[in-house]
Write a protein that holds these residues in place. Structure first.
Motif, PDB file in Angstrom:
ATOM      1  N   ALA A 158      -4.396  -5.276  77.270  1.00  0.00           N
ATOM      2  CA  ALA A 158      -5.110  -5.546  76.027  1.00  0.00           C
ATOM      3  C   ALA A 158      -5.247  -4.262  75.225  1.00  0.00           C
ATOM      4  CB  ALA A 158      -6.497  -6.120  76.322  1.00  0.00           C
ATOM      5  N   TRP A 159      -5.249  -4.413  73.897  1.00  0.00           N
ATOM      6  CA  TRP A 159      -5.565  -3.301  73.005  1.00  0.00           C
ATOM      7  C   TRP A 159      -7.072  -3.295  72.813  1.00  0.00           C
ATOM      8  CZ3 TRP A 159      -2.568   0.565  71.385  1.00  0.00           C
ATOM      9  CH2 TRP A 159      -1.177   0.401  71.423  1.00  0.00           C
ATOM     10  N   ILE A 160      -7.705  -2.154  73.084  1.00  0.00           N
ATOM     11  CA  ILE A 160      -9.155  -2.047  72.953  1.00  0.00           C
ATOM     12  C   ILE A 160      -9.483  -0.805  72.135  1.00  0.00           C
ATOM     13  CG2 ILE A 160     -11.346  -1.841  74.180  1.00  0.00           C
ATOM     14  CD1 ILE A 160     -10.001  -3.254  76.545  1.00  0.00           C
ATOM     15  N   GLU A 161     -10.295  -1.006  71.106  1.00  0.00           N
ATOM     16  CA  GLU A 161     -10.698   0.130  70.274  1.00  0.00           C
ATOM     17  C   GLU A 161     -11.816   0.894  70.970  1.00  0.00           C
ATOM     18  OE1 GLU A 161     -11.790   1.340  65.692  1.00  0.00           O
ATOM     19  OE2 GLU A 161     -11.939  -0.759  66.265  1.00  0.00           O
ATOM     20  N   MET A 162     -11.714   2.200  70.946  1.00  0.00           N
ATOM     21  CA  MET A 162     -12.760   3.037  71.519  1.00  0.00           C
ATOM     22  C   MET A 162     -13.873   3.134  70.482  1.00  0.00           C
ATOM     23  SD  MET A 162     -12.438   6.681  73.395  1.00  0.00           S
ATOM     24  CE  MET A 162     -13.888   7.443  74.107  1.00  0.00           C
ATOM     25  N   GLU A 163     -14.999   2.559  70.827  1.00  0.00           N
ATOM     26  CA  GLU A 163     -16.131   2.496  69.911  1.00  0.00           C
ATOM     27  C   GLU A 163     -16.552   3.898  69.464  1.00  0.00           C
ATOM     28  OE1 GLU A 163     -20.598   0.714  70.104  1.00  0.00           O
ATOM     29  OE2 GLU A 163     -19.020  -0.406  71.146  1.00  0.00           O
ATOM     30  N   GLY A 164     -16.783   4.038  68.156  1.00  0.00           N
ATOM     31  CA  GLY A 164     -17.201   5.320  67.602  1.00  0.00           C
ATOM     32  C   GLY A 164     -16.039   6.209  67.191  1.00  0.00           C
ATOM     33  N   PHE A 165     -14.813   5.754  67.446  1.00  0.00           N
ATOM     34  CA  PHE A 165     -13.612   6.510  67.094  1.00  0.00           C
ATOM     35  C   PHE A 165     -12.714   5.593  66.258  1.00  0.00           C
ATOM     36  CE2 PHE A 165     -15.387   8.548  70.744  1.00  0.00           C
ATOM     37  CZ  PHE A 165     -15.149   9.899  70.548  1.00  0.00           C
ATOM     38  N   ASP A 166     -13.080   5.439  64.984  1.00  0.00           N
ATOM     39  CA  ASP A 166     -12.402   4.488  64.097  1.00  0.00           C
ATOM     40  C   ASP A 166     -10.885   4.611  64.147  1.00  0.00           C
ATOM     41  OD1 ASP A 166     -14.840   3.477  63.291  1.00  0.00           O
ATOM     42  OD2 ASP A 166     -14.952   4.708  61.485  1.00  0.00           O
ATOM     43  N   GLY A 167     -10.250   3.489  64.405  1.00  0.00           N
ATOM     44  CA  GLY A 167      -8.798   3.419  64.407  1.00  0.00           C
ATOM     45  C   GLY A 167      -8.140   3.813  65.716  1.00  0.00           C
ATOM     46  N   PHE A 168      -8.901   4.345  66.663  1.00  0.00           N
ATOM     47  CA  PHE A 168      -8.324   4.752  67.945  1.00  0.00           C
ATOM     48  C   PHE A 168      -8.371   3.572  68.902  1.00  0.00           C
ATOM     49  CE2 PHE A 168      -9.044   7.426  72.024  1.00  0.00           C
ATOM     50  CZ  PHE A 168      -7.715   7.305  72.382  1.00  0.00           C
ATOM     51  N   GLU A 169      -7.186   3.014  69.177  1.00  0.00           N
ATOM     52  CA  GLU A 169      -7.059   1.893  70.094  1.00  0.00           C
ATOM     53  C   GLU A 169      -6.186   2.296  71.275  1.00  0.00           C
ATOM     54  OE1 GLU A 169      -6.319  -2.090  68.439  1.00  0.00           O
ATOM     55  OE2 GLU A 169      -6.369  -1.099  66.481  1.00  0.00           O
ATOM     56  N   VAL A 170      -6.566   1.809  72.427  1.00  0.00           N
ATOM     57  CA  VAL A 170      -5.838   2.118  73.653  1.00  0.00           C
ATOM     58  C   VAL A 170      -5.358   0.803  74.265  1.00  0.00           C
ATOM     59  CG1 VAL A 170      -5.937   3.238  75.908  1.00  0.00           C
ATOM     60  CG2 VAL A 170      -7.335   4.124  74.019  1.00  0.00           C
ATOM     61  N   LYS A 171      -4.076   0.757  74.593  1.00  0.00           N
ATOM     62  CA  LYS A 171      -3.545  -0.400  75.312  1.00  0.00           C
ATOM     63  C   LYS A 171      -3.736  -0.118  76.789  1.00  0.00           C
ATOM     64  CE  LYS A 171       0.406  -3.495  75.667  1.00  0.00           C
ATOM     65  NZ  LYS A 171       1.804  -3.716  75.249  1.00  0.00           N
TER      66      LYS A 171
ATOM     67  N   VAL B   7      -3.443   3.188  81.575  1.00  0.00           N
ATOM     68  CA  VAL B   7      -3.288   3.498  80.153  1.00  0.00           C
ATOM     69  C   VAL B   7      -1.817   3.322  79.796  1.00  0.00           C
ATOM     70  CG1 VAL B   7      -3.546   5.220  78.335  1.00  0.00           C
ATOM     71  CG2 VAL B   7      -5.239   5.094  80.165  1.00  0.00           C
ATOM     72  N   VAL B   8      -1.535   2.304  78.999  1.00  0.00           N
ATOM     73  CA  VAL B   8      -0.163   1.926  78.678  1.00  0.00           C
ATOM     74  C   VAL B   8       0.317   2.588  77.386  1.00  0.00           C
ATOM     75  CG1 VAL B   8       1.352  -0.045  78.189  1.00  0.00           C
ATOM     76  CG2 VAL B   8      -0.514  -0.280  79.844  1.00  0.00           C
ATOM     77  N   ASP B   9      -0.575   2.708  76.404  1.00  0.00           N
ATOM     78  CA  ASP B   9      -0.193   3.231  75.090  1.00  0.00           C
ATOM     79  C   ASP B   9      -1.471   3.503  74.309  1.00  0.00           C
ATOM     80  OD1 ASP B   9       1.370   3.988  72.920  1.00  0.00           O
ATOM     81  OD2 ASP B   9       2.179   1.992  72.525  1.00  0.00           O
ATOM     82  N   TRP B  10      -1.344   4.159  73.174  1.00  0.00           N
ATOM     83  CA  TRP B  10      -2.457   4.272  72.240  1.00  0.00           C
ATOM     84  C   TRP B  10      -1.930   4.398  70.834  1.00  0.00           C
ATOM     85  CZ3 TRP B  10      -4.005   9.198  75.224  1.00  0.00           C
ATOM     86  CH2 TRP B  10      -3.375  10.332  74.709  1.00  0.00           C
ATOM     87  N   LYS B  11      -2.808   4.158  69.890  1.00  0.00           N
ATOM     88  CA  LYS B  11      -2.467   4.351  68.478  1.00  0.00           C
ATOM     89  C   LYS B  11      -3.723   4.800  67.744  1.00  0.00           C
ATOM     90  CE  LYS B  11      -2.872  -0.642  67.643  1.00  0.00           C
ATOM     91  NZ  LYS B  11      -2.134  -1.856  67.312  1.00  0.00           N
ATOM     92  N   GLY B  12      -3.510   5.565  66.698  1.00  0.00           N
ATOM     93  CA  GLY B  12      -4.628   6.027  65.885  1.00  0.00           C
ATOM     94  C   GLY B  12      -5.421   7.174  66.495  1.00  0.00           C
ATOM     95  N   PHE B  13      -4.867   7.842  67.499  1.00  0.00           N
ATOM     96  CA  PHE B  13      -5.561   8.960  68.135  1.00  0.00           C
ATOM     97  C   PHE B  13      -5.197  10.234  67.376  1.00  0.00           C
ATOM     98  CE2 PHE B  13      -5.908  12.028  71.871  1.00  0.00           C
ATOM     99  CZ  PHE B  13      -7.289  12.119  71.786  1.00  0.00           C
ATOM    100  N   THR B  14      -6.149  10.733  66.598  1.00  0.00           N
ATOM    101  CA  THR B  14      -5.903  11.886  65.744  1.00  0.00           C
ATOM    102  C   THR B  14      -6.486  13.161  66.346  1.00  0.00           C
ATOM    103  OG1 THR B  14      -7.963  11.571  64.536  1.00  0.00           O
ATOM    104  CG2 THR B  14      -6.009  10.402  63.683  1.00  0.00           C
ATOM    105  N   LEU B  15      -6.112  14.281  65.755  1.00  0.00           N
ATOM    106  CA  LEU B  15      -6.691  15.557  66.176  1.00  0.00           C
ATOM    107  C   LEU B  15      -8.200  15.558  65.962  1.00  0.00           C
ATOM    108  CD1 LEU B  15      -4.101  18.237  64.950  1.00  0.00           C
ATOM    109  CD2 LEU B  15      -4.599  17.521  67.299  1.00  0.00           C
ATOM    110  N   ALA B  16      -8.664  14.848  64.933  1.00  0.00           N
ATOM    111  CA  ALA B  16     -10.114  14.749  64.705  1.00  0.00           C
ATOM    112  C   ALA B  16     -10.790  14.057  65.881  1.00  0.00           C
ATOM    113  CB  ALA B  16     -10.399  13.995  63.403  1.00  0.00           C
ATOM    114  N   HIS B  17     -10.192  12.964  66.363  1.00  0.00           N
ATOM    115  CA  HIS B  17     -10.739  12.274  67.539  1.00  0.00           C
ATOM    116  C   HIS B  17     -10.663  13.185  68.757  1.00  0.00           C
ATOM    117  CE1 HIS B  17     -11.002   8.688  65.228  1.00  0.00           C
ATOM    118  NE2 HIS B  17      -9.742   8.326  65.319  1.00  0.00           N
ATOM    119  N   ALA B  18      -9.517  13.839  68.937  1.00  0.00           N
ATOM    120  CA  ALA B  18      -9.317  14.711  70.094  1.00  0.00           C
ATOM    121  C   ALA B  18     -10.356  15.833  70.118  1.00  0.00           C
ATOM    122  CB  ALA B  18      -7.905  15.289  70.083  1.00  0.00           C
TER     123      ALA B  18
END
Length: 136
Positions: free
Chosen positions: A14-27, A73-84
């Protein structure tokens, strides 16, 4: 109706968004108890203690995190340097675009989980909750 054991699967994702990190979803992949035990068994070493004269089991925690993350952890999208920068102690070069996305690789996922208590805790919360993988 078929027996439950014949219907069991380890293929739930499943794709799940990490709450508090807009746009960061982890498969993520659901990790069954059986799969977790297999990982634990591969990273556990048994040795003989001359002091106690008994077998002792030790878990290679670095290897456990690596195998655990690679399994779920299969994949992610929307993980930016700001989130990191909110999850890891980073030294980001001056002038770097914080909206730059960090490409997913298993090694990057292991580095994130190994160095971020927040991400590690979130991951453990979501992958063992079957409701996150049940389709509506």
């Amino acid at each position: 109706m078929s027996k439950l054991s014949s219907m069991l699967t380890n293929k739930l994702e499943a794709w799940i968004e990490m709450e508090g990190f807009d746009g960061f979803e982890v498969k993520v992949a659901y990790l069954s108890r059986d799969e977790l035990n297999k990982i634990r068994n591969t990273v556990t070493r048994v040795s003989w203690s001359p002091k106690t004269r008994q077998k002792e089991e030790t878990v290679d925690s670095d290897l456990f995190i690596s195998e655990f993350v690679k399994a779920c952890v299969v994949d992610w999208k929307g993980f930016t340097l700001a989130h990191a920068s909110r999850l890891l102690p980073l030294e980001i070069p001056e002038g770097a675009d914080l909206n730059t996305e960090v490409e997913f690789t298993p090694e990057e996922a292991v580095a994130l989980a190994s160095n971020s208590n927040v991400f590690d805790a979130w991951l453990n919360d979501v992958i063992f909750d079957l409701a996150n993988f049940q389709r509506k």
